[in-house]
Write a protein that holds these residues in place. Sequence first.
Motif, PDB file in Angstrom:
ATOM      1  N   ALA A  77       0.838  -1.202   0.000  1.00 25.43           N
ATOM      2  CA  ALA A  77       0.000   0.000   0.000  1.00 25.43           C
ATOM      3  C   ALA A  77       0.874   1.255   0.000  1.00 25.43           C
ATOM      4  CB  ALA A  77      -0.935   0.000   1.207  1.00 25.43           C
ATOM      5  N   ARG A  81       1.038   4.034  -3.049  1.00 24.18           N
ATOM      6  CA  ARG A  81       0.852   5.474  -2.814  1.00 24.18           C
ATOM      7  C   ARG A  81       1.967   6.271  -3.487  1.00 24.18           C
ATOM      8  NH1 ARG A  81      -2.447   7.545   0.532  1.00 24.18           N
ATOM      9  NH2 ARG A  81      -2.611   5.666   1.810  1.00 24.18           N
ATOM     10  N   CYS A  99      -5.185   2.340  -2.093  1.00 23.53           N
ATOM     11  CA  CYS A  99      -4.236   1.939  -1.056  1.00 23.53           C
ATOM     12  C   CYS A  99      -4.908   1.165   0.077  1.00 23.53           C
ATOM     13  CB  CYS A  99      -3.480   3.153  -0.533  1.00 23.53           C
ATOM     14  SG  CYS A  99      -2.376   3.847  -1.796  1.00 23.53           S
TER      15      CYS A  99
END
Length: 153
Positions: A77, A81, A99
């Motif tokens: 995640a 990002r 995310c």
Amino acid sequence: MSRLKELRNYVDEELNKMEDASKRTSAIAHLYGVSLAATMIAKKRGLNPEIASMAAMLHDLHAYKTSSYDDHAHLGAELARKILKELGLTDEAETEIICSAIYHHDDKFDIDGSMDEVLKDADVIHHCMNDMSKAVKEKEKQRFEKLCMEFGM
């Protein structure tokens, strides 16, 4: 060029850095397979299929880049990002949705947000249907059975 195509080009470039051809082929098959499944599930559930597909294309990229599945969902995640910010493909809300889905995708027993569930389900579909000779993993069994009912299989 569509933003999904741009993201796929980025992911392809990253996967092509993998030296082991067999692992690279498996990674490509998995990310594209989960991406297709996520698109279909999102469309059926009235969610954004493009965002679902983007989450799926990124969901295991950290594991493939590092050759490690240790905490891969949470670290994935963070990587997603960074990639989305670098490429400027999504707004802040879309980035959060993507995310979150990646962050939670390994928690197959938990129920999270609607897009989180799309990614979990797409991952399970690919794991279970990519090689039907393998037994369904215990942590995916209940989810796979629900998916089979949802899709009339």
